[in-house]
Design a protein around this motif. Sequence first.
Motif, PDB file in Angstrom:
ATOM      1  N   LYS A  65       0.859  -1.281   0.095  1.00  0.00           N
ATOM      2  CA  LYS A  65       0.118   0.005  -0.072  1.00  0.00           C
ATOM      3  C   LYS A  65       0.955   1.190   0.177  1.00  0.00           C
ATOM      4  O   LYS A  65       2.009   1.290   0.503  1.00  0.00           O
ATOM      5  CB  LYS A  65      -0.804   0.154   1.345  1.00  0.00           C
ATOM      6  N   ALA A  66       0.336   2.261  -0.617  1.00  0.00           N
ATOM      7  CA  ALA A  66       1.054   3.603  -0.809  1.00  0.00           C
ATOM      8  C   ALA A  66       0.157   4.582  -0.299  1.00  0.00           C
ATOM      9  O   ALA A  66      -1.112   4.703  -0.794  1.00  0.00           O
ATOM     10  CB  ALA A  66       1.597   3.729  -1.925  1.00  0.00           C
ATOM     11  N   ALA A  67       0.580   5.697   0.482  1.00  0.00           N
ATOM     12  CA  ALA A  67      -0.484   6.891   0.534  1.00  0.00           C
ATOM     13  C   ALA A  67       0.185   7.813  -0.263  1.00  0.00           C
ATOM     14  O   ALA A  67       1.274   8.166  -0.532  1.00  0.00           O
ATOM     15  CB  ALA A  67      -0.227   7.267   2.235  1.00  0.00           C
ATOM     16  N   LEU A  68      -1.077   8.524  -0.704  1.00  0.00           N
ATOM     17  CA  LEU A  68      -0.714   9.725  -1.549  1.00  0.00           C
ATOM     18  C   LEU A  68      -1.396  10.993  -1.067  1.00  0.00           C
ATOM     19  O   LEU A  68      -2.773  10.842  -0.730  1.00  0.00           O
ATOM     20  CB  LEU A  68      -1.087   9.597  -3.003  1.00  0.00           C
ATOM     21  N   ILE A  69      -0.813  12.111  -0.898  1.00  0.00           N
ATOM     22  CA  ILE A  69      -1.381  13.271  -0.166  1.00  0.00           C
ATOM     23  C   ILE A  69      -0.903  14.409  -0.982  1.00  0.00           C
ATOM     24  O   ILE A  69       0.488  14.344  -1.179  1.00  0.00           O
ATOM     25  CB  ILE A  69      -1.056  13.354   1.337  1.00  0.00           C
ATOM     26  N   SER A  70      -1.663  15.566  -1.201  1.00  0.00           N
ATOM     27  CA  SER A  70      -1.317  16.545  -1.895  1.00  0.00           C
ATOM     28  C   SER A  70      -1.950  17.917  -1.510  1.00  0.00           C
ATOM     29  O   SER A  70      -2.851  17.610  -0.784  1.00  0.00           O
ATOM     30  CB  SER A  70      -1.500  16.284  -3.816  1.00  0.00           C
ATOM     31  N   ASP A  71      -1.545  18.968  -1.849  1.00  0.00           N
ATOM     32  CA  ASP A  71      -2.190  20.154  -1.722  1.00  0.00           C
ATOM     33  C   ASP A  71      -2.623  20.495  -0.060  1.00  0.00           C
ATOM     34  O   ASP A  71      -3.783  20.725   0.071  1.00  0.00           O
ATOM     35  CB  ASP A  71      -3.267  20.385  -2.638  1.00  0.00           C
TER      36      ASP A  71
ATOM     37  N   ILE B 143       4.889   6.450   1.048  1.00  0.00           N
ATOM     38  CA  ILE B 143       4.421   7.512   1.307  1.00  0.00           C
ATOM     39  C   ILE B 143       4.618   8.623   0.063  1.00  0.00           C
ATOM     40  O   ILE B 143       6.033   8.929   0.001  1.00  0.00           O
ATOM     41  CB  ILE B 143       4.391   8.040   2.768  1.00  0.00           C
ATOM     42  N   PHE B 144       3.626   9.076  -0.383  1.00  0.00           N
ATOM     43  CA  PHE B 144       3.950  10.127  -1.623  1.00  0.00           C
ATOM     44  C   PHE B 144       3.451  11.405  -1.340  1.00  0.00           C
ATOM     45  O   PHE B 144       1.992  11.466  -1.118  1.00  0.00           O
ATOM     46  CB  PHE B 144       3.579   9.612  -2.954  1.00  0.00           C
ATOM     47  N   ILE B 145       4.206  12.622  -1.250  1.00  0.00           N
ATOM     48  CA  ILE B 145       3.652  13.927  -1.212  1.00  0.00           C
ATOM     49  C   ILE B 145       3.854  14.686  -2.461  1.00  0.00           C
ATOM     50  O   ILE B 145       4.763  15.042  -2.884  1.00  0.00           O
ATOM     51  CB  ILE B 145       4.286  14.687  -0.072  1.00  0.00           C
ATOM     52  N   ALA B 146       2.681  14.980  -3.263  1.00  0.00           N
ATOM     53  CA  ALA B 146       2.573  15.453  -4.590  1.00  0.00           C
ATOM     54  C   ALA B 146       2.748  16.849  -4.569  1.00  0.00           C
ATOM     55  O   ALA B 146       1.764  17.612  -5.569  1.00  0.00           O
ATOM     56  CB  ALA B 146       1.697  14.663  -5.470  1.00  0.00           C
TER      57      ALA B 146
END
Length: 338
Positions: free
Chosen positions: A122-128, A155-158
Amino acid sequence: MELASHGALWIKLLLGFLSVSFVAASLLAFRYTNAAVRAFYRAAAVWLGLLTFFFIAAVSSWIVLGVSRLAGLSVNFHRVVEVLFAAAAIIGLYGVFNAGWTRITRTTVRLANLPEAWRGRKAALISDVHLGHVRNGSFLRRMVAKILQEAPDAIFIAGDLYDGTAIDAGLAAKPLQQLKAPQGVYFVAGNHEQFGDDSKYLRAVEAAGVRVLSNEKVEVDGMQIIGVPYRNATRDTHLASTLRGVHLDRDRASILLTHAPDHPEIAEAAGVSLQLSGHTHLGQFIPWSWMARRIYRQFVYGLSRIGKMQVFTSSGAGTWGPPLRLGSNPEIVMLQFE
């Protein structure tokens, strides 16, 4: 008569002030950060959002009047105005509430040539997130706690972690120190970090233990993870040359982390398997949501496909400008790889 004229003058002055309040608040917010400026900015931002709904209510009132007269019907115009403006206020206040209610969005992503080690991960994506005068460190702490409850492998912060206004970047980013994942935490800069010199933001993110990706590729258990910041991805020629420079292996799965879904066709042509972005906010609320859909089409939100590549665009966790959301929800995305 004199009292009435004074009352009319005060109303004109108040409306004049309200009409420029957000511009004034924004100018102050780019230079100062204190309790008074933050309160003024929040109030002006909420008013700007409510003004949108009041404008729609006013236009709708005249439409109702025009249609009723054409149809030969008698309507109480003042009552119509009262009802529509009351509805606009209620809808606007719900939008403020909705903007603070972050959801977990779950989706499954099936990638060709996915490394065996990544199956089921699983990967988490959060942005803005837009840390600034509306959202601050306490908001980020809540987002970090929600992400950690999901126990993601990566974890990815876009981008657009910051709003770009005056802020103690290091203090605001401190909650990121708690953000841990076995396969790493990655960040790329968005347009709000890159209004000017982004170095103070990048240093703050790195100091919190997050890997900042800037036109580079890292390999994690066979997965190629590429990060291209906003400034290098807005022009198709820049993005294409950057992706050539990272020497992407087309025969293995890859993830491109870039802030905006501006040129997915370039990433697809380069052989990227999955692009993760934010930026659109799904327009936040009407009528901007219509404009966002017109600009970004199928890439405005959610999981979509172009050729052999998939794109997931998040609606983001925070807000820019009016802290309202209607027809779009703030979210943290959980991606399940298969």
